[in-house]
Scaffold this motif. Structure first.
Motif, PDB file in Angstrom:
ATOM      1  N   LYS A 111       0.718  -0.992  -0.091  1.00  0.00           N
ATOM      2  CA  LYS A 111       0.074  -0.335  -0.033  1.00  0.00           C
ATOM      3  C   LYS A 111       1.094   1.334  -0.113  1.00  0.00           C
ATOM      4  O   LYS A 111       2.197   1.133   0.236  1.00  0.00           O
ATOM      5  CB  LYS A 111      -0.847  -0.092   0.902  1.00  0.00           C
ATOM      6  CG  LYS A 111      -1.919  -1.551   0.708  1.00  0.00           C
ATOM      7  CD  LYS A 111      -2.933  -0.969   2.499  1.00  0.00           C
ATOM      8  CE  LYS A 111      -3.885  -2.286   1.940  1.00  0.00           C
ATOM      9  NZ  LYS A 111      -4.534  -2.412   3.210  1.00  0.00           N
ATOM     10  N   SER A 112       0.730   2.039  -0.388  1.00  0.00           N
ATOM     11  CA  SER A 112       1.113   3.436  -0.579  1.00  0.00           C
ATOM     12  C   SER A 112       0.580   4.811  -0.481  1.00  0.00           C
ATOM     13  O   SER A 112      -0.654   4.809   0.028  1.00  0.00           O
ATOM     14  CB  SER A 112       1.403   4.017  -2.204  1.00  0.00           C
ATOM     15  OG  SER A 112       1.940   4.653  -2.590  1.00  0.00           O
ATOM     16  N   THR A 124       5.713   7.046   1.756  1.00  0.00           N
ATOM     17  CA  THR A 124       5.344   5.592   2.468  1.00  0.00           C
ATOM     18  C   THR A 124       4.805   4.722   1.645  1.00  0.00           C
ATOM     19  O   THR A 124       3.509   4.721   1.277  1.00  0.00           O
ATOM     20  CB  THR A 124       4.444   6.270   4.156  1.00  0.00           C
ATOM     21  OG1 THR A 124       4.866   8.028   4.031  1.00  0.00           O
ATOM     22  CG2 THR A 124       4.375   5.610   4.697  1.00  0.00           C
ATOM     23  N   ARG A 126       3.176   0.621   2.467  1.00  0.00           N
ATOM     24  CA  ARG A 126       3.333  -0.207   4.195  1.00  0.00           C
ATOM     25  C   ARG A 126       2.914  -1.545   2.855  1.00  0.00           C
ATOM     26  O   ARG A 126       2.774  -2.269   1.994  1.00  0.00           O
ATOM     27  CB  ARG A 126       2.092   0.173   4.356  1.00  0.00           C
ATOM     28  CG  ARG A 126       1.590  -0.872   5.473  1.00  0.00           C
ATOM     29  CD  ARG A 126      -0.130  -0.570   5.287  1.00  0.00           C
ATOM     30  NE  ARG A 126      -0.673  -1.837   6.226  1.00  0.00           N
ATOM     31  CZ  ARG A 126      -0.971  -2.923   6.015  1.00  0.00           C
ATOM     32  NH1 ARG A 126      -1.102  -3.876   5.799  1.00  0.00           N
ATOM     33  NH2 ARG A 126      -1.263  -4.003   7.638  1.00  0.00           N
ATOM     34  N   TYR A 164       7.512   1.177   6.535  1.00  0.00           N
ATOM     35  CA  TYR A 164       6.665   0.484   7.261  1.00  0.00           C
ATOM     36  C   TYR A 164       6.269  -1.000   7.182  1.00  0.00           C
ATOM     37  O   TYR A 164       5.592  -1.394   5.961  1.00  0.00           O
ATOM     38  CB  TYR A 164       5.783   1.084   7.476  1.00  0.00           C
ATOM     39  CG  TYR A 164       4.438   0.509   8.420  1.00  0.00           C
ATOM     40  CD1 TYR A 164       5.053   0.627   9.814  1.00  0.00           C
ATOM     41  CD2 TYR A 164       2.863   0.173   8.149  1.00  0.00           C
ATOM     42  CE1 TYR A 164       4.435   0.646  10.890  1.00  0.00           C
ATOM     43  CE2 TYR A 164       2.366  -0.713   9.446  1.00  0.00           C
ATOM     44  CZ  TYR A 164       3.117  -1.235  10.306  1.00  0.00           C
ATOM     45  OH  TYR A 164       2.437  -1.685  11.469  1.00  0.00           O
ATOM     46  N   ALA A 166       4.069  -4.095   8.215  1.00  0.00           N
ATOM     47  CA  ALA A 166       3.390  -4.609   9.128  1.00  0.00           C
ATOM     48  C   ALA A 166       3.566  -5.213   9.205  1.00  0.00           C
ATOM     49  O   ALA A 166       2.299  -5.744  10.455  1.00  0.00           O
ATOM     50  CB  ALA A 166       2.509  -4.200   7.981  1.00  0.00           C
TER      51      ALA A 166
END
Length: 179
Positions: A111-112, A124, A126, A164, A166
């Protein structure tokens, strides 16, 4: 769909209040003969006319709001070149960053999120990793891939790429059957 319904209701409401306030103004000002008598005298007439005028002005404003088009476009990054303006949607930049991060082996479920700052794009990512590769090497590779790909493709400077992690995917464990 709800936005269209809200605009339709606002249109009907403003139109009906506008018509009622015009009728009230005409009746109270004497432009239309009336059989209506208000007992409190001229002060009540003036107050009623003021209320009708305010309602009429509000209905004109609501009528305008119900008919105007949204000028808010999708968020984008704007660039000026010698040939003219370029607008790149945030969704496009998100998809480019996902494409670049997806090329790194061991990364899944990406995910961005993109933010624009004075220094450039702040991206960012994820991700979920497979757990079979070194996390520092994976994240560094994702940062490098996303930074280089987005910057080369769009021409927009990328200030920061944050990754990140997750979760970790569980690889299925196969038990051998012994007979």
């Amino acid at each position: 769909m709800a936005k269209i319904l809200d605009r339709l209701l606002l249109f009907v409401y403003s139109l009906s209040i506008g018509i009622l306030s015009v009728i009230a103004i005409l009746l109270l000002s004497g432009a239309i003969p009336r059989t209506l008598e208000i007992e409190n005298g001229p002060a009540a007439y003036i107050t009623a006319i003021i209320v009708a005028v305010v309602l009429f002005l509000l209905s004109i404003r609501f009528f305008y709001i119900s008919l105007r088009r949204d000028r808010a476009s999708l968020p984008s990054v704007d660039q000026r070149t010698e040939y003219g303006d370029i607008q790149i949607s945030m969704e496009t930049i998100e998809n480019l960053s996902l494409k670049a991060a997806g090329k790194v082996k061991g990364i899944r479920d990406l995910k961005s999120r993109i933010r624009v700052s004075q220094a450039g794009l702040e991206i960012t990512i994820r991700a979920v990793v497979d757990g079979e590769h070194s996390l520092p090497l994976l994240t560094t590779e994702v940062q490098r891939q996303v930074h280089d790909f987005v910057q080369e493709t769009t021409g927009i400077p990328v200030a920061d790429v944050s990754v990140y992690i997750a979760n970790l995917t569980q690889s299925p464990s196969f038990k051998s059957r012994v007979e």
